[in-house]
Each structure stands twice: as C-alpha cells, then as structure tokens.
Design an enzyme around this catalytic site. Sequence first.
Site, short mmCIF file in Angstrom:
data_model
loop_
_atom_site.label_atom_id
_atom_site.label_comp_id
_atom_site.label_asym_id
_atom_site.label_seq_id
_atom_site.Cartn_x
_atom_site.Cartn_y
_atom_site.Cartn_z
N GLY A 15 0.82 -1.22 0.00
CA GLY A 15 0.00 0.00 0.00
C GLY A 15 0.85 1.25 0.00
O GLY A 15 0.44 2.28 0.55
N ALA A 16 2.02 1.19 -0.65
CA ALA A 16 2.98 2.30 -0.58
C ALA A 16 2.78 3.33 -1.68
O ALA A 16 3.58 4.24 -1.83
CB ALA A 16 4.40 1.75 -0.63
N ASP A 65 -2.18 -6.87 -5.71
CA ASP A 65 -3.37 -6.86 -4.86
C ASP A 65 -3.07 -7.85 -3.73
O ASP A 65 -3.06 -9.07 -3.96
CB ASP A 65 -4.60 -7.28 -5.66
N VAL A 66 -2.83 -7.33 -2.53
CA VAL A 66 -2.39 -8.23 -1.45
C VAL A 66 -3.48 -9.23 -1.05
O VAL A 66 -3.19 -10.21 -0.37
CB VAL A 66 -1.93 -7.44 -0.19
N SER A 144 -4.11 -0.12 14.00
CA SER A 144 -4.85 1.14 14.22
C SER A 144 -5.28 1.15 15.69
O SER A 144 -5.42 0.09 16.32
CB SER A 144 -6.11 1.18 13.34
N TYR A 158 -13.83 -3.09 10.33
CA TYR A 158 -12.48 -2.48 10.37
C TYR A 158 -11.89 -2.69 11.77
O TYR A 158 -10.73 -3.09 11.91
CB TYR A 158 -12.60 -1.00 10.03
N ILE A 191 -4.61 10.30 11.03
CA ILE A 191 -3.51 10.72 10.16
C ILE A 191 -4.11 11.31 8.88
O ILE A 191 -5.03 10.72 8.31
CB ILE A 191 -2.59 9.52 9.80
#
Length: 262
Positions: A15-16, A65-66, A144, A158, A191
């Site tokens: 996701g970089a 796509d992980v 998170s 989530y 963030i």
Amino acid sequence: MIETTLQDQVAIVTGAGQGIGRAIALRLAREGMHIVIADRVPDTASAVAREVEALGRSGLAIPTDVAKADERTRLVSETLQQFQRLDVLVNNAGVQRVALPQDVDEAHWDVVMDVNAKAVFFLCQLVLKHMASVGSGRIINIASIAGKLASTIQHPIYNVSKAAVLAMTKTLAHAYAPQGIRVNAVCPGIIETAMQDQVDREFAHVTGKRPEEIRAERQARIPLGRAGEGDDVAAIVAFLAGPDSRYMTGQALNATGGMVMF
Ligand SMILES: NC(=O)c1ccc[n+]([C@@H]2O[C@H](COP(=O)([O-])OP(=O)(O)OC[C@H]3O[C@@H](n4cnc5c(N)ncnc54)[C@H](O)[C@@H]3O)[C@@H](O)[C@H]2O)c1
C-alpha cells in the site's frame, strides 16, 4: 544475528502508492534501504518507485493486490529474485468501509477482512519462511487504535480486522523470536490521508455536519493539538525496522498525538 544499520537492506512496503505507506517507503529509503513498492494501483506504485530512486536507492514497483494469494507469492519471489535478500516487511495496505453493525453484509466483512487481516497473515507467513532460513528479519504491521478501542460503531469490521492484526503480531512475535525475527505493530490515530478524508466525508453524510466540522471536532480530541502526518508514523516504523528497537518484539506502538495512552 546482531542487527546493524539499515543501509543496503531491502524492505517491502504494501500500500505504498500513497498516504502512510508512501511516507514509510520514502523514510526507509532515506535510512539507506532499497524499497519494493507493492500497491494495487500500478501508476502510484511506479511514481513512488521513482521518488525512491531520486533518493539514490533502488525502488521497485510490483503492482500487487495483497488480497490475492498468487500476487502475494509473486511479490515475494520477484523481490528475492531482484535483490537476493529481504530484511523488512511493512504490512500497510488497508481499506475501510462504513456501516452500522446491523447493516454489515458478508461482502463488507470479506473485503475488509481479506485485505486488512487475511492478507497480512499470509504475507507474513510467506516472508517468515525466508527470514527464518537466514535467521533475521523484522515485520511491522500497521494496525490502528481501532484495534485497541473498537470505539467507532460505524466501522465494526475495520475494528475487528485491526484487532486481528494486533493478535497475529503478538502470536508471530512469540513464534519467531527464537529465530531472531521481530514482529511489531504501529497503531496510528488520526492521520491526514485520503483514507481519513473519506472517513470525514462519510461521517459528514451520516451526521448531517460539514466535513470541516467533523475534522475540527476530531482535532480537538488530540492532546498534541494536530492530526498526524504520514511521516509521524514512518518515523516509528523506521525505529522498529532498525537496530535501536532490537530488544522489542510483539509491541503495538501508538502514533496518536496522545489520544490513546495504552
Ligand atoms: N489515515 C489514518 O488516519 C489511519 C489511522 C489508523 C490506521 N491507518 C492504517 O494505515 C494504513 C494506510 O492508510 P492510509 O491512511 O495511508 O490509506 P490510503 O487509503 O491513503 O492508502 C492506502 C493504500 O493502500 C493501497 N491498497 C488498498 N488495498 C490494497 C490491496 N488490496 N492491495 C494492495 N494495495 C492496496 C491503496 O491503493 C493505497 O495506495 C491502513 O492499513 C490503514 O488502516 C490509517
């Protein structure tokens, strides 16, 4: 193996292509690492690879796509083929979806859990096979505060996915410590990224407030008085990747401006 500097070591950051992951990729490159940028969006992955190259390090974009097992396998094998080493994995790719608990359907569960939890575990598993064979390595999972608090009722799955990340971080830390591998997590708070903008817009829609009001209200809850930036998270990742954290494993470090203190 005694851990030394990050210079010339190799990291995969998932996701970089933007946001926190991009900040992590660039920070680790500044520490001297070569970076594999694994994002499902090829253009942004390539753009960040060019930014890494501009810092004098190798930047390799591998569109991934992980959530897909074959793409995870290809990511790790192409990395090893290109660099003949893999020192650090940062599991950062993540998605969020909004729904109240009673409105969650199985498709919602599947997409969030596949990317945020299942992909993290199985990418760890692949990379750990290599790290165990060389007796060193570090994994940093971006969880998170949602995984600790589960406080936003609009993000039920989530929250579950990030709690799963914390549980697997501790389990894998235990399992692989004897082989010299450290596994830690970072728990960001609020963030400033595209994901946070999306959360603001969706909360505005649900509450009838304006996104700016939502943003001002949440900033007022942060003791340090500002939302975080990708670089605030990246600094902690660099610490966990590097030798100064050599006696730490199984930890979940907060990046919340003081919003969460446990
Ligand atoms: N922004 C915040 O306030 C915040 C807070 C806590 C945790 N986080 C976590 O930090 C991580 C990064 O979040 P962000 O705010 O930078 O999000 P973002 O949406 O700005 O970026 C996420 C990146 O991940 C990529 N991605 C998504 N699904 C993917 C997949 N299946 N395969 C490969 N790449 C994929 C996207 O293309 C994007 O480049 C996530 O795990 C998120 O849950 C963010």
